[in-house]
Design an enzyme around this catalytic site. Structure first.
Site, mmCIF file in Angstrom:
data_model
loop_
_atom_site.group_PDB
_atom_site.id
_atom_site.type_symbol
_atom_site.label_atom_id
_atom_site.label_comp_id
_atom_site.label_asym_id
_atom_site.label_seq_id
_atom_site.Cartn_x
_atom_site.Cartn_y
_atom_site.Cartn_z
ATOM 1 N N HIS A 72 -27.369 -5.659 46.424
ATOM 2 C CA HIS A 72 -26.221 -4.996 44.747
ATOM 3 C C HIS A 72 -27.273 -6.217 44.237
ATOM 4 C CE1 HIS A 72 -23.361 -7.923 44.467
ATOM 5 N NE2 HIS A 72 -23.836 -7.459 45.989
ATOM 6 N N ASP A 74 -24.909 -5.675 40.702
ATOM 7 C CA ASP A 74 -24.157 -5.012 39.905
ATOM 8 C C ASP A 74 -23.641 -6.915 39.634
ATOM 9 O OD1 ASP A 74 -23.048 -4.290 42.497
ATOM 10 O OD2 ASP A 74 -21.783 -3.875 41.529
ATOM 11 N N ASP A 105 -24.974 -14.195 44.689
ATOM 12 C CA ASP A 105 -23.683 -12.954 44.947
ATOM 13 C C ASP A 105 -24.421 -12.010 43.812
ATOM 14 O OD1 ASP A 105 -22.730 -10.870 46.230
ATOM 15 O OD2 ASP A 105 -20.964 -11.709 45.055
ATOM 16 N N GLU A 139 -21.723 -2.014 43.634
ATOM 17 C CA GLU A 139 -20.790 -2.528 44.763
ATOM 18 C C GLU A 139 -19.360 -3.874 44.813
ATOM 19 O OE1 GLU A 139 -19.982 -5.668 48.261
ATOM 20 O OE2 GLU A 139 -20.476 -6.202 46.205
ATOM 21 N N GLU A 140 -20.153 -4.341 43.994
ATOM 22 C CA GLU A 140 -18.851 -4.848 42.242
ATOM 23 C C GLU A 140 -17.465 -4.535 41.981
ATOM 24 O OE1 GLU A 140 -18.550 -8.220 44.148
ATOM 25 O OE2 GLU A 140 -20.509 -8.963 43.880
ATOM 26 N N GLU A 168 -26.073 -10.275 51.657
ATOM 27 C CA GLU A 168 -25.120 -10.818 50.731
ATOM 28 C C GLU A 168 -24.709 -12.425 51.303
ATOM 29 O OE1 GLU A 168 -22.525 -9.652 49.026
ATOM 30 O OE2 GLU A 168 -22.931 -7.299 48.957
ATOM 31 N N HIS A 354 -18.389 -15.301 42.976
ATOM 32 C CA HIS A 354 -16.845 -14.723 41.456
ATOM 33 C C HIS A 354 -16.403 -15.809 40.967
ATOM 34 C CE1 HIS A 354 -16.842 -10.797 43.597
ATOM 35 N NE2 HIS A 354 -18.112 -10.949 43.729
#
Length: 381
Positions: A72, A74, A105, A139-140, A168, A354
């Site tokens: 991903h 995003d 990520d 995805e997020e 991931e 994150h």
């Protein structure tokens, strides 16, 4: 402290991707950048835009088996900018680490796989089978218009994936120490327990849903769901949100809202969990409404070509053995596994994902690309 530049191709591409502030569901040109690199080495590029989500299906080759890299573009929001050492979308190298939102990520993984594929195709231009990329910008976020919609499109035309490697950040302490060869299922409940609103001084004229629900919630939280198995830990239930009351101290609420989530093993099914919860609600004689959101089935990739190739690659590049695990949250692998594809996750260390000051070790980026290249060689040569 050093702020030196770095000429590693994986690092440079990662920096280009980080500089595009693709907060979910935005892509901000990341997939275009990737598509240009892939088209240059013979990939057919198929953009798939659904609602606010940008997706890309890129494939080189027309025959099976099909190796697919899933990822991903995003990222989650940066959060409090004052807590970042450097601006989150201005990639910066400090003391051997690349800082920026998405570094781990998962823009580092995207760059590593692009470079690995370029190297592999240069060495093996006539490789058997096919290489594919399934990339999304959802995805997020709510994961409604991303990988799941692409998979639906592929399934409708019977285009099958043999092996899916998801980028991931699976690693814990050092690159490749952990790979995810499965994930638990996820099931969310939104429960409303009904009562009668009233004045706290006149409880006989009201019916307090918090008091009514408390014994149920206590039993729910103490219930043993299963013992797990050799691949999965026992099923876990966690209450995530509770909301009741008007905010006033003199009002008995009319309803109580509770959200709880199961992360479940292959020892139970979503249907079994729903049946047990609703039986418990009935046993406690609650007046309630409940809705269920099914977030994904558990899946497991056991011994076979994909796991063997990944183990071999990590051992060859890092010198140590990896530990396949099924712990942690869900990923888009849950949308791919039901098609029959074997799914595995391998990516950077996840310690800062994150968080503010997200970063990845630049040496790990190059090693990750080498691991990905060896996996391709093991499966398609």
């Amino acid at each position: 402290m050093t702020h030196a530049s770095n000429s590693h191709p994986v690092t440079e591409l990662t920096k280009e991707l980080i500089a595009r502030p693709s907060v979910t569901p935005l892509d901000e040109g990341c997939q275009t950048l990737m598509a240009e690199r892939l088209a240059a080495i013979g990939f057919n590029i198929e953009p798939m835009v659904f609602e606010d989500t940008t997706n890309m299906w890129a494939r080189r080759g027309n025959e099976g088996p099909v190796f697919c890299f899933a990822g991903h573009t995003d990222v989650v929001p940066a959060g409090d900018l004052s807590r970042w050492h450097t601006p989150p979308f201005e990639p910066t190298i400090i003391d051997g680490y690349l800082y920026g939102r998405g570094a781990a990520d998962m823009k580092g993984s995207l760059a590593a796989m692009i470079v690995a594929t370029e190297r592999f195709v240069a060495k093996h231009p006539n490789h058997p089978g096919s290489i594919a990329f399934l990339i999304t910008s959802d995805e997020e976020g709510p994961f409604i218009n991303g990988t799941t919609r692409v998979i639906d499109t592929l399934e409708a035309r019977n285009e099958k994936i043999t092996w899916a490697l998801v980028g991931e950040p699976s690693s814990t302490l050092k690159l490749g120490d952990v790979v995810k060869n499965g994930r638990r299922g996820s099931l969310t409940a939104n429960l409303t327990v009904k009562g009668i609103q009233g004045h706290v001084a006149y409880p006989h004229l009201a019916d307090n849903p918090i008091h009514k629900a408390a014994p149920f919630l206590a039993e729910l939280s103490q219930t043993h769901w299963d013992n797990g198995n050799e691949f999965f830990p026992p099923t876990s239930m966690q209450i995530a949100n509770i909301n009741g009351g008007t905010g006033a101290s003199n009002v008995i609420p009319g309803t109580l809202e509770v959200m709880f989530n199961f992360r479940y093993s292959t020892e139970v099914t979503a249907e079994i969990l729903i049946e047990r919860v609703e039986a418990l609600l009935t046993a406690h004689e609650l007046d309630y409404d409940i809705s269920w959101t099914f977030n994904g089935l558990p899946f497991l990739t056991g011994e076979g070509p994909l796991l063997d190739a990944t183990r071999h690659a990590i051992r060859q590049i890092t010198g140590y053995d990896t530990d396949p695990q099924t712990t942690g949250g869900t990923s888009d692998g849950r949308f791919i596994a039901p098609t029959g594809a074997k799914v595995l996750e391998l990516g950077p260390v996840n310690a800062t994902i994150h968080k503010v000051n997200e970063c990845v070790k630049i040496d790990d980026l190059e090693q990750l690309a080498l691991c990905y290249e060896v996996i391709l060689e093991q499966l398609l040569c």
